[in-house]
Design an enzyme around this catalytic site. Structure first.
Site, PDB file in Angstrom:
ATOM      1  N   GLU D  60      42.089  54.142  35.006  1.00 53.91           N
ATOM      2  CA  GLU D  60      42.746  55.401  35.107  1.00 53.91           C
ATOM      3  C   GLU D  60      43.947  55.220  34.011  1.00 53.91           C
ATOM      4  O   GLU D  60      44.490  56.310  33.757  1.00 53.91           O
ATOM      5  CB  GLU D  60      43.209  55.655  36.461  1.00 53.91           C
ATOM      6  CG  GLU D  60      43.949  54.717  37.103  1.00 53.91           C
ATOM      7  CD  GLU D  60      43.870  54.901  38.465  1.00 53.91           C
ATOM      8  OE1 GLU D  60      43.142  55.329  39.152  1.00 53.91           O
ATOM      9  OE2 GLU D  60      45.051  54.051  39.247  1.00 53.91           O
ATOM     10  N   SER D  61      44.162  53.853  33.335  1.00 55.70           N
ATOM     11  CA  SER D  61      45.269  53.896  32.748  1.00 55.70           C
ATOM     12  C   SER D  61      45.034  54.441  31.293  1.00 55.70           C
ATOM     13  O   SER D  61      45.865  54.541  30.432  1.00 55.70           O
ATOM     14  CB  SER D  61      45.541  52.145  32.457  1.00 55.70           C
ATOM     15  OG  SER D  61      44.193  51.706  32.204  1.00 55.70           O
TER      16      SER D  61
END
Lengths: 280, 257, 280, 257
Positions: D60-61
């Site tokens: 998700e980064s």
């Protein structure tokens, strides 16, 4: 995983009569080679979607590929009019052309909604203009928190999107840089996608400003050197501004247009048919 | 343009050159300008080449702070990306930069203009059966809506200065005072219209375009005869300073390369 | 045009008691030096906004800077809990902490709406979760074209946003690369913005994956070498995973926390106070 | 974990190792997997190190196709950006990649799980006055909603397998058949739950988690005793193949570097 195929086979498999098709590229990286292959394969009744129809759609419209155009600015940049577009809209030649007209901001946000899996996008746009009267795909929406009224446009999800990029690796990962416009959104919004490239390399060396599309996010990659001409490919060749200016004369008259297309596009030995050769 | 010919004959410059130079002078140093292609791009780059080298040019192709050494033919020429402080996507330029009102000046051209500086760039005649199909909206509706102020450059004649637009593509002051507020348009609207005859500004009270300056050689009669409505003229009408040698030289250098 | 100022002066001018403040950086480029300056200047009643409070907000909460936290994931990544955050929520120490809780997708879209000048954003999110019951800033919205019901979240427009970047040039243009998270959106959504940087250079040589913020889009730039530690700055230094693990022990107990903050942050000769020195 | 101790004593591996290896085996080559930090990240990277080298890991980064050589401590470690096919922004990873259902597998952990594979990672106890404040939602609600299928890895005991969640952070099958459709969740929901005792799958008819496989050394009684509801057990209950030497070696190499 994207398939590496010839431009001929990619168009034959992915582009069907009656499709809603987006061929994007904002001045830069316009997929002309793919458009010429679509013309050669005689596709019909296409709903053509593009912010700027440019010469690429002027050619397809003049060759009778399209029944409808969804767009936001239909001119020859810095030169003048798109005569085939005008002739189709005002005289229905060679076939009648329905138009669905938006602003750039509206079109861009329609692709964004499409790429995002949302049915619509919200923007500050169109209010007070006659576009709201003429275009059915513009609506009002109210903010559930502030009560402010804004504009909504529906997602654009083409059956197929086609773009041109500088490079792909052998796994089918795509790399483009320079002005990348709305291409990522157009591809991610589409049910099927084709990317033509200047070259296929072993490794995509990182480039400042690059946009990467992983191979698993597209359907097909086709080699098409010089495939954006007369548009340009940053780092490969410049925009052929001379040709954009010549197009004013070539396209103004139906016969000279048809003659030019027949000589340069329909015949496989055509000037930029080389792109097709190289790919097939 | 007749005005172009006559002016060109009388003076050492054409009316188009005067128009472009007068427009360039309107662009203040240190501001940001969303630039339409054609006359606005020429004037904005002239401003950068003369009094406003730090003018930040924004092109809808996604080029922020472009510093082209030559005039781009299109808004997406490679020279814009090569010289830009940042190149971003088209959705981003409209959503993150234009829409929030970050851009000081929206610089537009027009095919038709009315007394409230509303713009038509879509069709001449009926929309369904147009006599002339024009390019359409492009970025103009949102540029006109969201920039802090608008500047419009347009040749002034009865075909462009019309009593009623055939199509409202971009909103200036709509139907007059209060229109922009009712429509929720956050920018302050067009503050200056530069033509080949003079300069017009909206009246503070009724928002109607008023002739405030005449270019050298132009007359009030000519301005009135070139408008499709009874043109308001300011009492303190001023004269536009003629082009300086440097302005003409820089402009001609830009447009001939 | 951004002002180049010292970190002390930037915080003194831009960060006020009671502000809604976002300090973003997704694991990477977390602006710790700026947070420590805010702690030293004893700001109070801040509404702290961040997807992942991380150690940066655990420290500020423990030092009593915040009255409210708007967030989506409050843990010590790969290690465990944020004990100061837990203590404030469950025991009100050192001061009660109100929480407004979202998902990452919701927070990211709140910044996007804020950066876009829109009052709200639309997403597929939250439906069926208890977040919709506990968080007032989540609403339903209906697509005006399809009738589908989706979720809306209000724009996040902080009074001030603070981020850390690798480089700025002398005009105040900002360049960052690697994982850039939501920093561009957080800055563009804010009324005021401060960017701390590892170094100020004459020219920003292009870097693959770079994000550029033009000088006219931010308020202030402050030099803060090592200013992301114990987070990291891609191309400059690695994440201090050891410190993240030590924080478990340091922060578990109120006294050891207070002692550590007093020794390392409140005293100007502190370990990473060097960042402040260099900038003032 | 008691199960960890006993298993570790009896066999050449711990129950956590068996759980992680069983989870890794669920990840098919050529698929894309949205990876939560902790156990999911370990299992996903083990899959890449064994049978699925072309598994595309999405963090998700903003790291698409990350190929870390060592286990990242956080989902934003530099090694993820250094090895990713593409690094994008956090809004983009959620809006352009997760939300449209482009990702095959959503791989999540849980603090509490109920019979419909709904997940709590927010609070133990009352929300306003929690006994334990957990990290919260992160990316999980949308990962659970939009990935084509979900895989959940969680240690199985009466504290984690509860009759009723204290807080519904992420939705599995909601209140049973039809819930996901009613909520407009496009993904197919959690298809596999891997624990330190065995493997559970939702019943095709009533969506309730059913024990379908037991790890070596684990028993049905142990599985039942470790659930806060009357646990359904499949008639064709199978045995998980024990870890291979290679699986154990690769896992230990990953977790010790």
């Amino acid at each position: 995983m994207a398939q590496l195929v010839s431009l001929h086979d990619a168009v034959a498999e992915l582009v069907h009569d009656g499709d809603t098709m987006a061929m994007e590229g904002f001045t830069h990286l316009i997929p002309f080679a793919a458009a010429h292959e679509v013309i050669r394969q005689r596709r019909r009744d296409l709903v053509l979607v593009r912010l700027t129809p440019d010469l690429i759609y002027d050619q397809m419209i003049g060759m009778g590929c399209a029944s409808k155009l969804v767009f936001s600015w239909g001119g020859n940049p810095g030169v003048g009019s798109l005569h085939r577009f005008r002739d189709a809209v005002t005289n229905g030649w060679p076939v009648p052309l329905e138009v669905e007209e938006h602003s750039h901001a509206g079109m861009a946000n329609r692709y964004v909604a499409g790429a995002s899996g949302l049915p619509f996008a919200v923007l500050r746009g169109y209010r007070g203009t006659d576009l709201m009267k003429q275009t059915a795909t513009i609506a009002s929406i109210t903010c559930p928190f502030t009560g402010e009224e804004l504009t909504a446009v529906p997602a654009m999800n083409p059956d197929v999107s086609v773009i041109h990029a500088q490079r792909a690796d052998r796994d089918g990962n795509i790399q483009m840089w320079g002005i990348t416009g709305v291409q990522k959104e157009a591809v991610l919004a589409a049910k099927r996608s084709l990317v033509t490239v200047e070259e296929i390399v072993d490794h995509l060396d990182p480039v400042p400003g690059q946009v990467i599309l992983p191979t698993w996010s597209i359907n097909a990659v086709a080699l098409a050197p010089n495939g954006a001409h007369p548009s340009y490919a940053h780092g490969y060749y410049d925009r052929d501004n001379g040709f954009y200016q010549q197009w004013e004369q070539i396209s103004r008259d139906r016969d000279s247009f048809t003659a030019w297309m027949t000589e340069h596009i329909l015949q496989p030995t055509a000037a930029d048919g080389g792109a097709t050769e190289a790919a097939s | 343009m007749t005005s172009e010919g006559t002016a060109g004959a009388r003076l050492g410059w054409t009316a188009d050159e005067m128009m472009t130079i007068a427009a360039a002078r309107q662009l203040r140093p240190g501001t940001s300008c969303f630039v339409g292609i054609g006359l606005p791009s020429t004037a904005a780059n002239l401003a950068r080449a003369t009094h406003a080298p730090d003018l930040a040019l924004i092109y809808e192709s996604g080029c922020l702070g472009a510093q082209p050494g030559r005039l781009p033919l299109s808004i997406g020429d490679g020279v814009l990306a090569d010289t830009a402080v940042a190149v971003i996507t088209v959705p981003e330029v409209f959503n993150y930069w234009l829409q929030p009102g970050r851009i000081d000046i929206g610089f537009l051209a027009a095919a038709q203009l009315d007394r409230y500086a509303n713009i038509n760039t879509t069709v001449i005649g009926d929309y369904a059966t147009p006599t002339v199909r024009l390019p359409g909206a492009g970025g103009a509706p949102e540029i006109a809506a969201s920039c802090r102020e608008g500047i419009i450059i347009v040749r002034q004649n009865p075909r462009t200065f019309v009593d009623r637009l055939d199509f409202v593509t971009s909103v200036g002051f709509g139907t007059g005072p209060g229109s922009r507020e009712r429509l929720g348009l956050h920018g302050n609207g067009p503050q200056t219209v530069i033509t080949d005859i003079g300069i017009l500004k909206p009246d503070a009270a009724n928002c109607e375009l008023t002739l405030t300056a005449l270019h050298p050689g132009a007359t009030v009669e000519q301005a009135r005869a070139s408008a499709g409505w009874p043109l308001a003229v300011a009492e303190d009408l001023t004269d536009t300073a003629p082009p300086t040698a440097e302005e003409l030289q820089r402009l001609r250098a830009l447009t001939t390369t």
